[in-house]
Motif scaffolding. Structure first.
Motif, PDB file in Angstrom:
ATOM      1  N   UNK A   1       0.859  -1.189   0.000  1.00 26.18           N
ATOM      2  CA  UNK A   1       0.000   0.000   0.000  1.00 26.18           C
ATOM      3  C   UNK A   1       0.891   1.234   0.000  1.00 26.18           C
ATOM      4  N   UNK A   2       0.774   2.059  -1.037  1.00 27.20           N
ATOM      5  CA  UNK A   2       1.616   3.250  -1.190  1.00 27.20           C
ATOM      6  C   UNK A   2       0.755   4.495  -1.011  1.00 27.20           C
ATOM      7  N   UNK A  56      -2.752   3.422  -2.462  1.00 29.41           N
ATOM      8  CA  UNK A  56      -3.026   2.580  -3.623  1.00 29.41           C
ATOM      9  C   UNK A  56      -2.364   1.224  -3.371  1.00 29.41           C
ATOM     10  N   UNK A  57      -3.170   0.169  -3.535  1.00 31.95           N
ATOM     11  CA  UNK A  57      -2.736  -1.164  -3.119  1.00 31.95           C
ATOM     12  C   UNK A  57      -2.619  -2.099  -4.320  1.00 31.95           C
ATOM     13  N   UNK A  74      -1.564  -4.779   4.778  1.00 32.93           N
ATOM     14  CA  UNK A  74      -0.640  -4.544   3.665  1.00 32.93           C
ATOM     15  C   UNK A  74       0.621  -3.871   4.187  1.00 32.93           C
ATOM     16  N   UNK A  75       1.687  -4.020   3.446  1.00 34.00           N
ATOM     17  CA  UNK A  75       2.946  -3.383   3.847  1.00 34.00           C
ATOM     18  C   UNK A  75       3.006  -1.972   3.294  1.00 34.00           C
ATOM     19  N   UNK A 133      -4.244  -1.923  -7.966  1.00 32.84           N
ATOM     20  CA  UNK A 133      -4.458  -0.480  -7.855  1.00 32.84           C
ATOM     21  C   UNK A 133      -5.666  -0.081  -7.038  1.00 32.84           C
ATOM     22  N   UNK A 134      -6.030  -0.879  -6.045  1.00 31.49           N
ATOM     23  CA  UNK A 134      -7.185  -0.545  -5.197  1.00 31.49           C
ATOM     24  C   UNK A 134      -6.922   0.757  -4.443  1.00 31.49           C
ATOM     25  N   UNK A 135      -7.737   1.803  -4.664  1.00 27.69           N
ATOM     26  CA  UNK A 135      -7.556   3.040  -3.912  1.00 27.69           C
ATOM     27  C   UNK A 135      -8.271   2.946  -2.562  1.00 27.69           C
TER      28      UNK A 135
END
Length: 388
Positions: free
Chosen positions: A142-143, A150-151, A171-172, A220-222
């Protein structure tokens, strides 16, 4: 010291069994054959407020403890619905414990009442195909991008994802090579399971056909920043607050399915006459059933003890893992012993024990294998060197 249900807890058990009476053996046999999430059971339990048994009252729940929830889940499994019935409800009971403990008041107000009311269903997204139970090595990333994350990544063995509206996702957020300890840098989110960005692929499996298990492919899951639970990077610590309650509930459910199998076997052994006498008169039939009864009840005591420790705010890792281990082993043995009591008829679906045999196996291997449980107990209860 003894464990005995209070009158209130007996009332919980009785009420749940009355609801489950509406879902007979034929209902579960059909679900085992053709699948289909048991929405009817889910909605009846929601209607009467049972989905919120362990959720605080201010968010629509009953505010009761894990022991009370375990009694409820045990009754659901023991009613004859087995793992299929219990798994349809299971996530609602323990899954959002990290949200209850670490979420903001706004998050709790948004997330918990719809779950309690049965208007939303959730799934639990932790396990990954390449890391299994080595959670600190998970690769889903996850960024942070402005006011959202965004995952990208993949999850596996995610129950009820076909039905779920929401996902509790680990998530990391900080790469493993950039943290001091591997338990750092993981973050927990509770967010929409948006199928525009998540492909959900069902896994065909041995039993529990009506409660789906799935692979999730996340592209790309937001996730809004407001769906982050607690502090970024502390997700591993947070997720632990759901693991011990889950072990207690799994143990209670395993005992429930074992009890149901023994009841079926005892009834059959009293009725089945061979060589001029009921087969239940033979010690070769009696003793295995009696031994299974003793093992199930011993496992139940450990599980409820673990639940009582958790409810009292005391450490319970050893006890919760031991309860899960003992109950999983006992349930497998009890269902197989019941099947043998039926002889050849135990292989026939119409007698239902073969379904219980298939469903009990899952209690043994999930959500943590017996080998890892024993390694945990060896390290934490006995002080032996870490073996994994």
């Amino acid at each position: 010291m003894t464990y005995q249900m209070t009158s209130e807890q007996q009332g919980i058990r009785d009420a749940i069994l009355r609801i489950c009476e509406e879902f007979d053996d034929e209902f579960w046999l059909t679900r085992d054959r053709v699948g289909g999430f048991p929405r009817e059971l889910h909605q009846k339990l929601a209607r009467d407020g049972w989905l919120g048994i362990a959720i605080p009252e201010e968010y629509g729940g009953a505010g009761l403890g894990i022991v009370d929830a375990a009694i409820m889940m045990q009754a659901i499994a023991e009613s004859g619905g087995g793992n299929s019935a219990a798994s349809a409800i299971h996530m609602n009971i323990f899954g959002l414990n990290p949200v209850v403990k670490f979420g903001t008041d706004d998050q709790k107000q948004r997330y918990l009442p719809p779950l309690v009311a049965g208007d939303e269903r959730a799934c639990f997204g932790v396990t990954e195909p390449t890391t299994g139970l080595d959670t600190t090595k998970l690769k889903t990333r996850a960024v942070r991008q402005g006011d959202r994350y965004v995952v990208h990544g993949q999850k596996v063995w995610i129950s009820t994802a076909q039905e779920a509206d929401k996902i509790l996702l680990l998530a990391r957020t900080t790469p493993l090579e950039d943290v001091k300890k591997p338990t750092e840098g993981l973050s927990l989110f509770y967010t929409d399971l948006d199928r525009s960005f998540v492909t959900v692929r069902e896994i065909e499996k041995m039993g529990r056909k009506c409660v789906d298990s799935n692979e999730l492919f996340i592209d790309g899951l937001p996730i809004p920043a407001g769906d982050l639970i607690g502090e970024e990077g502390q997700g591993f610590r947070q997720i632990l607050h759901g693991l011990n309650p889950e072990r207690v509930l799994i143990a209670a459910e395993a005992v429930g399915i074992g009890r149901n199998a023994l009841r079926r076997a005892a009834d059959y052994a009293n009725e089945r006459v061979v060589f001029g006498r009921p087969i239940g008169q033979n010690q070769g039939v009696q003793h295995p059933l009696a031994a299974s009864w003793a093992e199930l009840e011993a496992a139940n005591l450990m599980a409820m003890h673990a639940g009582a420790l958790y409810d009292a705010g005391k450490p319970c890792g050893n006890e919760a893992n031991a309860g899960k281990y003992l109950a999983g082993e006992a349930a497998v043995k009890a269902t197989q012993t019941a099947q043998l009591t039926f002889g050849g008829f135990g292989y026939a679906k119409e007698y239902h024990v073969e379904r219980l045999v298939r469903e009990a196996i899952l209690f043994r291997i999930a959500p943590v294998t017996p080998q890892l449980v024993l390694s945990f107990i060896a390290e934490h209860a006995l002080g032996l060197p870490k073996s994994y």
